[in-house]
Design a protein around this motif. Structure first.
Motif, PDB file in Angstrom:
ATOM      1  N   ASP A  34       0.822  -1.210   0.000  1.00  0.00           N
ATOM      2  CA  ASP A  34       0.000   0.000   0.000  1.00  0.00           C
ATOM      3  C   ASP A  34       0.856   1.259   0.000  1.00  0.00           C
ATOM      4  O   ASP A  34       0.391   2.325   0.377  1.00  0.00           O
ATOM      5  N   ASP A  37      -0.323   4.629  -1.307  1.00  0.00           N
ATOM      6  CA  ASP A  37      -1.375   5.324  -0.563  1.00  0.00           C
ATOM      7  C   ASP A  37      -0.718   5.930   0.682  1.00  0.00           C
ATOM      8  O   ASP A  37      -0.876   5.436   1.802  1.00  0.00           O
ATOM      9  N   LEU A  40      -2.545   6.350   4.097  1.00  0.00           N
ATOM     10  CA  LEU A  40      -2.791   5.087   4.783  1.00  0.00           C
ATOM     11  C   LEU A  40      -1.517   4.581   5.445  1.00  0.00           C
ATOM     12  O   LEU A  40      -1.532   4.159   6.614  1.00  0.00           O
ATOM     13  N   LEU A  58      -7.744  10.026   8.680  1.00  0.00           N
ATOM     14  CA  LEU A  58      -7.863   9.292   7.413  1.00  0.00           C
ATOM     15  C   LEU A  58      -9.320   8.884   7.164  1.00  0.00           C
ATOM     16  O   LEU A  58      -9.854   9.075   6.057  1.00  0.00           O
ATOM     17  N   ARG A  71     -13.118   4.021   1.648  1.00  0.00           N
ATOM     18  CA  ARG A  71     -13.327   3.901   3.091  1.00  0.00           C
ATOM     19  C   ARG A  71     -13.224   2.438   3.522  1.00  0.00           C
ATOM     20  O   ARG A  71     -12.558   2.111   4.513  1.00  0.00           O
ATOM     21  N   HIS A  74      -9.601   1.340   3.557  1.00  0.00           N
ATOM     22  CA  HIS A  74      -8.850   1.876   4.695  1.00  0.00           C
ATOM     23  C   HIS A  74      -9.256   1.196   5.998  1.00  0.00           C
ATOM     24  O   HIS A  74      -8.399   0.903   6.851  1.00  0.00           O
ATOM     25  N   GLU A  77      -7.562  -2.218   6.058  1.00  0.00           N
ATOM     26  CA  GLU A  77      -6.122  -2.151   6.282  1.00  0.00           C
ATOM     27  C   GLU A  77      -5.806  -1.778   7.729  1.00  0.00           C
ATOM     28  O   GLU A  77      -4.860  -2.316   8.328  1.00  0.00           O
TER      29      GLU A  77
END
Length: 341
Positions: A34, A37, A40, A58, A71, A74, A77
């Motif tokens: 990731d 990103d 994140l 976030l 969303r 995230h 993760e």
């Protein structure tokens, strides 16, 4: 005949150099990365250091949509990050017990913990101790998700998590699944993550059947607009069948048509029509190779670059998904080289 085979082998080896040059080297391949990103990545690293505020910021960015898929990504993760270290999540919840962001992450984390306890084996191969841990964590999930829903009624994420809760509950809670699906259809009818979870619920290995699974997958694809990731759902249904049945499932006409549907949104060597397509492309790599569509499989490798994903390789039983991806990668490169003039 012998000299013909030798010439073909020499030509393939020469071609292989050019083929390999068209892809990043094997040692650059990463699993479930990731790093593209940064918000994140920053939030996860800060959380591991005890600072949950970045995770909160976030998720605040998508608290009211419209990118519910981002969303959901995230949330997943962050919940997975808490498996390695959950002190930050417990602190966040203690300090902001009514925050819908922490509640939905906590609910997903408890689901992940339940499955960590259970393991990935079929029920008949799972010990009672593992099932006890599974039930312990799963039993905490629904009150947390209900509070998340009350705190942010527009968010489809806790309803998607509820589908997984229903799936893991003894006997399958079809009423809970139906309730969750009804709300998801209202809040975000094209939610990819929710459809993927629902596909698991209705497949034969859980609480449905092959017929229900395929009806669900094809209805989702047939009802979706051009460019929707839901056009990959029939291919995932064929993968589910392939994992449980002997024979050449993926070489069937139906599986080939499902691949063609997926290719409309994951064109080879080109950007996908939607973000976060990597697992779909990993599945296409594997399936196209099985179907002897080597050039198309190579195009998927080019589109993926360095990105391997755990799924589908772990679903097929790979202990090291990255290594399995690299093995298929090597076989595809060689096949393409052999097919070149």
């Amino acid at each position: 005949m012998v000299f013909s085979r030798i010439r073909k082998s020499v030509r393939a080896m020469k071609n292989l150099t050019a083929v390999e040059d068209a892809l990043p080297p094997d040692d650059s391949v990463v699993l479930d990365a990731d790093y593209d990103d940064p918000p994140l990545v920053d939030a996860v690293h800060a959380a591991w250091g005890g600072d949950w505020s970045r995770a909160g910021r976030l998720l605040n960015a998508t608290r009211e949509g419209p990118d519910w898929e981002l969303r959901a990504h995230h949330i997943a993760e962050l919940a997975e990050a808490a498996l390695d270290e959950d002190g930050w999540l417990r602190d966040w919840h203690a300090q902001a017990p009514d925050d819908p962001n922490v509640l939905v992450v906590l609910g997903e984390y408890l689901i992940y913990q339940a499955w960590e306890q259970r393991g990935a084996k079929y029920a008949r191969y799972t010990s009672e101790d593992r099932f006890a841990g599974f039930r312990h964590y799963l039993g905490q999930v629904e009150p947390v998700l209900r509070r998340a829903i009350a705190a942010n009624p527009a968010d489809p994420a806790p309803w998607a998590s509820m589908i997984t809760l229903a799936m893991g509950s003894p006997g399958g809670r079809r009423n809970l699944y139906d309730e969750a699906w009804r709300h998801l259809a209202r809040l975000d009818p094209l939610h990819r993550g929710a459809h993927s979870r629902a596909l698991q619920f209705v497949c034969e290995k859980w609480h449905g059947s092959n017929d229900e699974m395929f009806r669900f997958a094809y209805h989702a694809s047939d009802s979706a607009p051009t460019g929707s990731p839901l056009h990959t759902l029939p291919l995932w249904a064929w993968m589910e069948l392939d994992c449980r049945e002997d024979g050449r499932v993926l070489e069937s006409a139906g599986a080939r048509e499902a691949v063609n549907r997926a290719l409309t949104v994951c064109p080879p060597d080109a950007p996908a029509t939607y973000p976060r397509d990597r697992a779909d492309r990993n599945l296409l790599v594997r399936t196209l190779f099985v179907q002897n569509r080597h050039t198309e499989a190579f195009g998927q490798l080019q589109a993926l670059g360095v990105h391997a994903t755990s799924s589908p390789w772990n679903i097929y039983g790979a202990q090291d998904p990255r290594e399995e991806f690299i093995t298929f990668r090597g076989a595809i490169k060689l096949a393409v080289a052999e097919e070149m003039p």
